[in-house]
Design an enzyme around this catalytic site. Structure first.
Site, PDB file in Angstrom:
ATOM      1  N   LYS A  17       0.826  -1.208   0.000  1.00  0.00           N
ATOM      2  CA  LYS A  17       0.000   0.000   0.000  1.00  0.00           C
ATOM      3  C   LYS A  17       0.867   1.268   0.000  1.00  0.00           C
ATOM      4  CE  LYS A  17      -2.213  -0.909   3.867  1.00  0.00           C
ATOM      5  NZ  LYS A  17      -1.554  -2.153   4.313  1.00  0.00           N
TER       6      LYS A  17
ATOM      7  N   ARG B 141      -9.656   0.699   9.178  1.00  0.00           N
ATOM      8  CA  ARG B 141      -9.242  -0.670   9.485  1.00  0.00           C
ATOM      9  C   ARG B 141     -10.314  -1.428  10.247  1.00  0.00           C
ATOM     10  NH1 ARG B 141      -3.304   0.449   9.317  1.00  0.00           N
ATOM     11  NH2 ARG B 141      -2.150  -1.467   9.658  1.00  0.00           N
TER      12      ARG B 141
ATOM     13  N   ARG C 138      11.928  -5.853   5.626  1.00  0.00           N
ATOM     14  CA  ARG C 138      11.738  -4.430   5.324  1.00  0.00           C
ATOM     15  C   ARG C 138      12.655  -3.540   6.166  1.00  0.00           C
ATOM     16  NH1 ARG C 138       5.475  -2.756   4.775  1.00  0.00           N
ATOM     17  NH2 ARG C 138       5.392  -2.754   7.045  1.00  0.00           N
TER      18      ARG C 138
ATOM     19  N   ARG D 131      11.426  -1.532  11.499  1.00  0.00           N
ATOM     20  CA  ARG D 131      10.325  -1.138  12.397  1.00  0.00           C
ATOM     21  C   ARG D 131      10.161  -2.211  13.466  1.00  0.00           C
ATOM     22  NH1 ARG D 131       5.250   0.268   8.594  1.00  0.00           N
ATOM     23  NH2 ARG D 131       4.185  -0.708  10.358  1.00  0.00           N
TER      24      ARG D 131
ATOM     25  N   ARG E 135      -0.124  -8.995  13.607  1.00  0.00           N
ATOM     26  CA  ARG E 135      -0.760  -7.972  12.762  1.00  0.00           C
ATOM     27  C   ARG E 135      -1.613  -8.616  11.676  1.00  0.00           C
ATOM     28  NH1 ARG E 135       4.182  -4.880  10.701  1.00  0.00           N
ATOM     29  NH2 ARG E 135       2.743  -3.418   9.734  1.00  0.00           N
TER      30      ARG E 135
HETATM   31  P1  AMP Z   1       0.757   0.482   9.399  1.00  0.00           P
HETATM   32  O1  AMP Z   1       1.970   1.315   9.221  1.00  0.00           O
HETATM   33  O2  AMP Z   1      -0.400   0.954   8.574  1.00  0.00           O
HETATM   34  O3  AMP Z   1       1.024  -0.995   9.226  1.00  0.00           O
HETATM   35  O4  AMP Z   1       0.283   0.675  10.927  1.00  0.00           O
HETATM   36  C1  AMP Z   1       1.121   0.315  11.998  1.00  0.00           C
HETATM   37  C2  AMP Z   1       0.296   0.153  13.283  1.00  0.00           C
HETATM   38  O5  AMP Z   1      -0.358   1.389  13.596  1.00  0.00           O
HETATM   39  C3  AMP Z   1      -0.827  -0.870  13.210  1.00  0.00           C
HETATM   40  O6  AMP Z   1      -0.369  -2.182  13.457  1.00  0.00           O
HETATM   41  C4  AMP Z   1      -1.765  -0.358  14.311  1.00  0.00           C
HETATM   42  O7  AMP Z   1      -1.271  -0.675  15.588  1.00  0.00           O
HETATM   43  C5  AMP Z   1      -1.654   1.148  14.144  1.00  0.00           C
HETATM   44  N1  AMP Z   1      -2.651   1.674  13.176  1.00  0.00           N
HETATM   45  C6  AMP Z   1      -2.407   2.254  11.965  1.00  0.00           C
HETATM   46  N2  AMP Z   1      -3.546   2.625  11.369  1.00  0.00           N
HETATM   47  C7  AMP Z   1      -4.553   2.262  12.204  1.00  0.00           C
HETATM   48  C8  AMP Z   1      -5.972   2.344  12.152  1.00  0.00           C
HETATM   49  N3  AMP Z   1      -6.601   2.866  11.082  1.00  0.00           N
HETATM   50  N4  AMP Z   1      -6.679   1.871  13.207  1.00  0.00           N
HETATM   51  C9  AMP Z   1      -6.079   1.340  14.282  1.00  0.00           C
HETATM   52  N5  AMP Z   1      -4.747   1.203  14.403  1.00  0.00           N
HETATM   53  C10 AMP Z   1      -3.980   1.664  13.372  1.00  0.00           C
END
Ligand code: AMP
Length: 216
Positions: free
Chosen positions: A15, A90, A129, A162, A173
């Site tokens: 994404k 999400r 990554r 990360r 996740r």
């Molecule tokens: P990402 O970089 O999109 O994979 O997000 C990393 C982490 O941020 C996720 O595993 C969640 O803990 C939190 N997070 C990001 N976006 C959301 C969302 N829309 N709702 C809830 N938690 C989020």
């Protein structure tokens, strides 16, 4: 002309990578709740402190918090001509909140691009990554390694992994995605907004499929 887009897909589907290409093509901003939350954690803001414990275990942070973040962000003038939501919504509650806030602003979502990649491939992608601490450029140990190990090819700064890209957290996740986020494919399909895209293939190939479905 811009588009109001959602990029939907599990962690590692590509994404963020595709969002970067769409920004250039359509001159619309990427709005990544993950990036905004990581920044809050780094800056140790009050929301960052309360958020970290969820992110560290691969859980979702509470809906109210991310909904507030998105409300503020969508009000900024740079999203007037379109935006790419990456990692939001999400949950069904977030999707409902989004549609209410867009409706109030006289806007709506044009397309939900749903990127699909199988489970084993997702694990491989995310576990290798790496990201540059300075410029944010992403790399992969196997698929897109830097010229010098551990250093950014663009700005020579240090690369890091990360915390939540470690294998145990990544598995959590993916489980979170299956239970809480995957139902959004049905949600948007019933609104005739879902546009499935095969997330396997080269970065330009996947970008071509997205552009074709947007521009017809
Ligand atoms: P990402 O970089 O999109 O994979 O997000 C990393 C982490 O941020 C996720 O595993 C969640 O803990 C939190 N997070 C990001 N976006 C959301 C969302 N829309 N709702 C809830 N938690 C989020």
């Amino acid at each position: 002309m811009g588009y109001n887009l959602i990029l939907l897909g599990p962690p590692g589907a590509g994404k963020g990578t595709q969002a970067k290409l769409l920004i250039e093509r359509y001159q619309i901003p990427q709005i990544s709740t993950g990036d905004i939350l990581r920044q809050a954690v780094n800056e140790m803001t009050p929301s960052g402190v309360s958020t970290k414990k969820y992110m560290d275990v691969g859980a979702l942070v509470p809906d109210d918090l991310v909904i507030d973040i998105i409300k503020d962000r969508l009000l900024k003038p740079d999203s007037a001509n379109g935006f790419i939501l990456d990692g939001f919504p999400r949950t069904v509650a977030q999707a409902d909140a989004l549609s209410i806030m867009l409706h109030k602003a006289g806007k709506s979502i044009d397309h939900v691009i749903s990127m699909t990649v199988d489970y084993e491939e997702l694990l491989k992608r995310v576990i290798g990554r790496l990201t540059c601490r300075e410029c944010g450029r992403g790399y992969h140990l196997v698929y897109d390694p830097p010229a010098i190990a551990g250093k950014c090819t663009v700005c020579s700064s240090e690369l890091y992994q990360r915390d939540d890209d470690r294998e145990d957290t990544m598995r959590a996740r993916l489980m979170t995605y299956e239970t809480q986020t995957a139902p959004l494919t049905d949600y948007y399909s019933s609104l005739s907004l879902l546009r499935p895209v095969n997330g396997l293939g080269s970065i330009p190939e996947i970008n071509d499929s997205i552009v074709r479905l947007l521009e017809g």
